[in-house]
Motif scaffolding. Structure first.
Motif, PDB file in Angstrom:
ATOM      1  N   CYS A 148       0.815  -1.217   0.000  1.00  0.00           N
ATOM      2  CA  CYS A 148       0.000   0.000   0.000  1.00  0.00           C
ATOM      3  C   CYS A 148       0.849   1.267   0.000  1.00  0.00           C
ATOM      4  O   CYS A 148       0.311   2.362  -0.191  1.00  0.00           O
ATOM      5  N   GLN A 149       2.153   1.162   0.230  1.00  0.00           N
ATOM      6  CA  GLN A 149       3.028   2.334   0.250  1.00  0.00           C
ATOM      7  C   GLN A 149       3.508   2.655  -1.161  1.00  0.00           C
ATOM      8  O   GLN A 149       4.258   1.882  -1.767  1.00  0.00           O
ATOM      9  N   LEU A 150       3.109   3.794  -1.671  1.00  0.00           N
ATOM     10  CA  LEU A 150       3.571   4.212  -2.985  1.00  0.00           C
ATOM     11  C   LEU A 150       4.959   4.832  -2.932  1.00  0.00           C
ATOM     12  O   LEU A 150       5.616   4.930  -3.970  1.00  0.00           O
ATOM     13  N   ASP A 151       5.402   5.267  -1.754  1.00  0.00           N
ATOM     14  CA  ASP A 151       6.715   5.903  -1.647  1.00  0.00           C
ATOM     15  C   ASP A 151       7.839   4.887  -1.550  1.00  0.00           C
ATOM     16  O   ASP A 151       9.010   5.271  -1.509  1.00  0.00           O
ATOM     17  N   ASP A 159       7.607  -0.281 -11.674  1.00  0.00           N
ATOM     18  CA  ASP A 159       6.722  -0.205 -10.511  1.00  0.00           C
ATOM     19  C   ASP A 159       5.778   0.981 -10.722  1.00  0.00           C
ATOM     20  O   ASP A 159       6.162   2.143 -10.568  1.00  0.00           O
ATOM     21  N   SER A 160       4.544   0.697 -11.096  1.00  0.00           N
ATOM     22  CA  SER A 160       3.602   1.767 -11.455  1.00  0.00           C
ATOM     23  C   SER A 160       3.284   2.671 -10.272  1.00  0.00           C
ATOM     24  O   SER A 160       3.143   3.893 -10.434  1.00  0.00           O
ATOM     25  N   GLY A 161       3.175   2.093  -9.076  1.00  0.00           N
ATOM     26  CA  GLY A 161       2.864   2.914  -7.908  1.00  0.00           C
ATOM     27  C   GLY A 161       3.983   3.872  -7.550  1.00  0.00           C
ATOM     28  O   GLY A 161       3.747   5.066  -7.317  1.00  0.00           O
ATOM     29  N   TYR A 162       5.207   3.368  -7.515  1.00  0.00           N
ATOM     30  CA  TYR A 162       6.343   4.226  -7.170  1.00  0.00           C
ATOM     31  C   TYR A 162       6.603   5.271  -8.251  1.00  0.00           C
ATOM     32  O   TYR A 162       6.959   6.414  -7.951  1.00  0.00           O
ATOM     33  N   ARG A 163       6.425   4.896  -9.517  1.00  0.00           N
ATOM     34  CA  ARG A 163       6.612   5.868 -10.596  1.00  0.00           C
ATOM     35  C   ARG A 163       5.574   6.985 -10.497  1.00  0.00           C
ATOM     36  O   ARG A 163       5.896   8.168 -10.685  1.00  0.00           O
ATOM     37  N   THR A 164       4.342   6.649 -10.165  1.00  0.00           N
ATOM     38  CA  THR A 164       3.311   7.671  -9.976  1.00  0.00           C
ATOM     39  C   THR A 164       3.666   8.599  -8.831  1.00  0.00           C
ATOM     40  O   THR A 164       3.486   9.822  -8.918  1.00  0.00           O
ATOM     41  N   TYR A 165       4.199   8.039  -7.754  1.00  0.00           N
ATOM     42  CA  TYR A 165       4.576   8.858  -6.600  1.00  0.00           C
ATOM     43  C   TYR A 165       5.715   9.812  -6.946  1.00  0.00           C
ATOM     44  O   TYR A 165       5.697  10.982  -6.538  1.00  0.00           O
ATOM     45  N   CYS A 166       6.709   9.335  -7.681  1.00  0.00           N
ATOM     46  CA  CYS A 166       7.842  10.201  -8.043  1.00  0.00           C
ATOM     47  C   CYS A 166       7.390  11.370  -8.915  1.00  0.00           C
ATOM     48  O   CYS A 166       7.781  12.526  -8.680  1.00  0.00           O
ATOM     49  N   TYR A 167       6.561  11.099  -9.899  1.00  0.00           N
ATOM     50  CA  TYR A 167       6.067  12.184 -10.748  1.00  0.00           C
ATOM     51  C   TYR A 167       5.148  13.125  -9.973  1.00  0.00           C
ATOM     52  O   TYR A 167       5.114  14.328 -10.240  1.00  0.00           O
ATOM     53  N   TYR A 168       4.420  12.568  -9.018  1.00  0.00           N
ATOM     54  CA  TYR A 168       3.589  13.434  -8.173  1.00  0.00           C
ATOM     55  C   TYR A 168       4.447  14.414  -7.381  1.00  0.00           C
ATOM     56  O   TYR A 168       4.129  15.604  -7.268  1.00  0.00           O
ATOM     57  N   LEU A 169       5.558  13.927  -6.817  1.00  0.00           N
ATOM     58  CA  LEU A 169       6.454  14.813  -6.070  1.00  0.00           C
ATOM     59  C   LEU A 169       7.026  15.904  -6.970  1.00  0.00           C
ATOM     60  O   LEU A 169       7.119  17.070  -6.561  1.00  0.00           O
ATOM     61  N   LYS A 170       7.415  15.534  -8.176  1.00  0.00           N
ATOM     62  CA  LYS A 170       7.961  16.539  -9.094  1.00  0.00           C
ATOM     63  C   LYS A 170       6.932  17.624  -9.387  1.00  0.00           C
ATOM     64  O   LYS A 170       7.250  18.823  -9.367  1.00  0.00           O
ATOM     65  N   PHE A 171       5.707  17.216  -9.660  1.00  0.00           N
ATOM     66  CA  PHE A 171       4.661  18.192  -9.963  1.00  0.00           C
ATOM     67  C   PHE A 171       4.355  19.057  -8.741  1.00  0.00           C
ATOM     68  O   PHE A 171       4.216  20.284  -8.856  1.00  0.00           O
ATOM     69  N   GLU A 172       4.262  18.445  -7.586  1.00  0.00           N
ATOM     70  CA  GLU A 172       3.895  19.188  -6.379  1.00  0.00           C
ATOM     71  C   GLU A 172       4.967  20.210  -6.014  1.00  0.00           C
ATOM     72  O   GLU A 172       4.662  21.352  -5.652  1.00  0.00           O
ATOM     73  N   VAL A 173       6.233  19.813  -6.113  1.00  0.00           N
ATOM     74  CA  VAL A 173       7.317  20.729  -5.732  1.00  0.00           C
ATOM     75  C   VAL A 173       7.457  21.844  -6.758  1.00  0.00           C
ATOM     76  O   VAL A 173       7.696  23.003  -6.404  1.00  0.00           O
ATOM     77  N   SER A 174       7.279  21.536  -8.033  1.00  0.00           N
ATOM     78  CA  SER A 174       7.444  22.566  -9.057  1.00  0.00           C
ATOM     79  C   SER A 174       6.312  23.587  -9.046  1.00  0.00           C
ATOM     80  O   SER A 174       6.504  24.725  -9.479  1.00  0.00           O
ATOM     81  N   GLN A 175       5.134  23.199  -8.531  1.00  0.00           N
ATOM     82  CA  GLN A 175       3.989  24.099  -8.569  1.00  0.00           C
ATOM     83  C   GLN A 175       3.578  24.643  -7.205  1.00  0.00           C
ATOM     84  O   GLN A 175       2.848  25.639  -7.149  1.00  0.00           O
ATOM     85  N   SER A 176       4.001  24.015  -6.123  1.00  0.00           N
ATOM     86  CA  SER A 176       3.533  24.418  -4.789  1.00  0.00           C
ATOM     87  C   SER A 176       4.671  24.625  -3.804  1.00  0.00           C
ATOM     88  O   SER A 176       4.513  24.376  -2.615  1.00  0.00           O
ATOM     89  N   HIS A 177       5.813  25.051  -4.284  1.00  0.00           N
ATOM     90  CA  HIS A 177       6.918  25.329  -3.365  1.00  0.00           C
ATOM     91  C   HIS A 177       6.548  26.522  -2.486  1.00  0.00           C
ATOM     92  O   HIS A 177       6.172  27.584  -2.987  1.00  0.00           O
ATOM     93  N   PRO A 178       6.608  26.404  -1.160  1.00  0.00           N
ATOM     94  CA  PRO A 178       6.210  27.525  -0.286  1.00  0.00           C
ATOM     95  C   PRO A 178       7.018  28.791  -0.520  1.00  0.00           C
ATOM     96  O   PRO A 178       6.463  29.896  -0.489  1.00  0.00           O
ATOM     97  N   ALA A 179       8.326  28.667  -0.758  1.00  0.00           N
ATOM     98  CA  ALA A 179       9.137  29.858  -1.006  1.00  0.00           C
ATOM     99  C   ALA A 179       8.729  30.529  -2.316  1.00  0.00           C
ATOM    100  O   ALA A 179       8.673  31.764  -2.415  1.00  0.00           O
ATOM    101  N   MET A 180       8.410  29.723  -3.324  1.00  0.00           N
ATOM    102  CA  MET A 180       7.951  30.292  -4.588  1.00  0.00           C
ATOM    103  C   MET A 180       6.605  30.996  -4.420  1.00  0.00           C
ATOM    104  O   MET A 180       6.379  32.089  -4.963  1.00  0.00           O
TER     105      MET A 180
END
Length: 659
Positions: A540-543, A555-576
């Motif tokens: 159940c752990q995607l990370d 690994d479809s779950g882990y690949r989805t998690y990695c791309y999710y992190l990239k999208f989240e950091v590029s669009q929702s960085h608190p400093a940005m």
């Protein structure tokens, strides 16, 4: 009479007991009537299911249209259709605003409704499916109908206006009263288990109660106090708190002493318990994902429980001498009679075995639920660690290889699918754990515990007893090799250990080769068992990737998690986001009061535009802020470079692009 004649008479009696005329000899005459008496009849509430949807669907549609007319699309996109009405945004997934509890409640209602409808004969209201072929089409249509049906419940909160709160009160109260009224009138249903419909609807009712309380509170607050200015929100906002925490002075590090056993245990428990951290908030997508996974655990566990336990209890209560005799003939139930005839003791033993199966199933289900929940909590802790590392730019420590944190179509698709993937993986992980743990508990119970209690069926102990020489040889060979390596083949020097007695080492390596083959077989079996259990528990752990670093792409779950992190950091960085708010403040002539957090996207657009003429002091401050932001957010560099090709920025004219 001889012993042979006595045995023949017993066998004839046994055959006559299993004859067609005496097949139901042990069955009570009133059992059929009792079954009919306990059967649950169909219940028809005052507000039928179809009538409920026929009333609420038009009301929801009208409320959505009214809110769309009141809220102009011009607030979000000034150049789109000249401010024409548009569809309301349900959730600002990339912003740290609003109440997460309301968003989680609406998603919980939607997900629980879909879980309940999967097993319904008529999943779509207004349409009664008679055949299995048409029922599948109805389920597909239900997957599109219910998100639209509950859409206004969450859209009323995003308006942030008293009219939206009023409509939210109306909708939440109607939904809540309708569901509670139906369950009070018809708490039992003939589907699967008499109380399954009631138990599966508990999350829906709880979420509706939360919405029924939240909307009136917000409506009363909108009348009692004035609207908060953006400046006040900015002062207490998450982005400013994050910057304060990042820029705060670090306390001096403590002495690096070896941690004790208690401190190690505490740190290990902290890795499975998520505690809030000052200056950091888990993104909304992660909160939704974990909550939907917990709801999935509840729904799947409830379905497994009501499917197995009541049926096995019926089997145990209906156990008769005939069934016991059949189990005795197969050797599943031991008997003390010489001719194999079942008695009261054999019947009690058979019922005890069935009760043991029930206990094994419930135990495996409890262990599976606890393990899945603990893995989800551990993944939440790892999410925070990975996001903090990516915010600092430590990409290699998260992905184990260099990656560019920039947008891509695959990253966008994975970000959209992440919450659904997490719920689906939690369901599958719980099912697999239940099957494996149930088989393991049954094997342990009937091979170890039951033989120790009764003294019969000691098959496992007999196998171990017959193979004691084999196991002793393996243990002795492993111990001998470790002792020789520790005392004979390594010589402790002044600085490090050195290899010695090489001739003896070569001789031992040759002589112990056959034994090491057997040890390798046992080690391979142990490796297979540990790998299977590890993958089952962490499914159940995607990370966490269930494959090696070289095969992570499969690994479809882990690949989805990695791309999710990239999208989240590029669009929702608190400093940005904080820098974009500063841009809004500097561009607005009346300060920040005219801008809300939902318009942070305008700050991103301003960062791409050339800066207007200003004093040297303001330009220096803007350049310092831009440099600090770009250094801590490398993902923003491609946008800046694209703008500098043909535009002036910060008072400097960029060199023209090459033809």
């Amino acid at each position: 009479m001889s012993s042979e004649d006595l045995a023949d008479n017993h066998n004839q009696d046994l055959i006559s007991n299993f004859s067609y005329d005496n097949w139901y000899i042990y069955e009570p005459m009133g059992e059929l009537d009792d079954t009919n008496r306990d059967a649950v009849s169909a219940c028809y509430p005052t507000i039928p299911y179809d009538l409920y949807h026929a009333c609420m669907a038009p009301v929801s549609l009208v409320i959505l249209l009214v809110l769309s007319l009141l809220v102009k699309r011009k607030r979000l996109y000034k150049s789109c259709l000249d401010g024409a009405p548009g569809l309301l945004s349900p959730v600002n997934f990339l912003e740290e605003e609003g109440n997460k509890g309301v968003i989680v409640a609406v998603f919980g209602i939607l997900f629980s409704s879909l879980c309940v409808l999967v097993l319904d004969a008529n999943p779509l209201p207004f349409i009664s499916s008679s055949t299995s072929h048409s029922r599948e089409y109805s389920k597909i249509m239900a997957l599109l109908y219910y998100p639209a049906f509950y859409y206004p419940l969450i859209a009323c909160a995003t308006v942030q206006h008293r009219i939206g709160y009023f409509f939210g009160c109306l909708l939440s109260w109607c939904h809540c009263v309708g569901h509670i009224w139906q369950k009070v009138e018809c708490p039992e249903s003939p589907k699967i288990y008499r109380y399954y419909s009631l138990l599966s609807s508990i999350p829906i009712i709880l979420c509706l109660v939360v919405l029924s309380l939240w909307y009136p509170i917000q409506l009363v607050k909108s009348f009692q106090q004035k609207e908060k200015t953006a400046e006040k929100v900015l002062g207490n906002g998450y982005y400013k708190e994050y910057l304060k925490t990042v820029l705060a002075k670090r306390p001096p590090e403590a002495s690096k002493a070896k941690p004790g056993v208690l401190s190690r245990l505490q740190s290990y428990l902290r890795s499975y318990i998520y505690t809030p951290q000052e200056g950091f908030r888990i993104p909304l997508k992660l909160v939704l994902s974990v909550t939907m996974a917990v709801l999935a655990i509840y729904q799947v566990a409830l379905l497994l429980l009501v499917t197995f336990v009541p049926n096995i209890q019926i089997v145990r209560s209906g156990m008769t001498m005939d069934v016991t005799a059949l189990l005795v003939q197969f050797g599943l139930v031991p008997t003390e009679n010489a001719v194999g005839l079942p008695g009261d003791k054999e019947l009690a033993t058979a019922k005890h075995y069935i009760w043991a199966l029930e206990v094994c199933f419930v135990t495996a289900l409890v262990v599976s639920c606890l393990l899945t929940f603990s893995m989800l909590m551990r993944s939440l802790v790892r999410h925070r660690i990975n996001l903090q590392r990516l915010y600092r730019g430590a990409v290699v420590s998260v992905f184990h290889r260099p990656h560019k944190l920039q947008l891509s179509p695959q990253a966008l698709v994975c970000w959209v699918c992440f919450t659904g993937f997490q719920a689906a993986f939690a369901c599958l992980g719980l099912l697999i754990q239940q099957i494996v743990f149930f088989i393991c508990t049954v094997a342990f119970t009937f091979l170890v515990i039951v033989p120790l209690q009764s003294g019969t069926n000691m098959y496992l102990f007999k196998i171990v007893e017959n193979m004691w020489a084999f196991w002793l040889t393996l243990v002795v060979s492993v111990i001998v090799q470790n002792l020789l390596a520790h005392y004979c083949f390594l010589e402790r020097g002044h600085l490090s250990r050195e290899l010695t007695n090489r001739r003896a080492l070569y001789i031992v390596t040759y002589l112990l080769f056959p034994l090491n083959v057997l040890v390798g077989v046992m080690a391979g079996i142990w490796r297979m068992v540990v790998s299977a259990l590890y993958n089952i528990v962490h499914f159940c752990q995607l990370d966490v990737s269930l494959l090696g670093h070289e095969a992570e792409a499969f690994d479809s779950g882990y690949r989805t998690y990695c791309y999710y992190l990239k999208f989240e950091v590029s669009q929702s960085h608190p400093a940005m986001k904080a820098f974009c708010l500063l841009l809004l403040q500097s561009q607005s002539p009346s300060g920040v009061k005219e801008h809300q957090f939902s318009n942070i996207e305008e700050g991103v657009m301003l960062m791409k535009q050339p800066a207007c003429k200003a004093s040297h002091r303001k330009q220096s401050r803007a350049r310092w802020g831009l440099a600090y932001t770009l250094l801590n957010n490398p993902s923003l560099l491609p946008y800046r470079k694209a703008v500098l090709l043909n535009a002036a920025a910060n008072g400097m004219q960029a060199s023209p692009g090459k033809p």
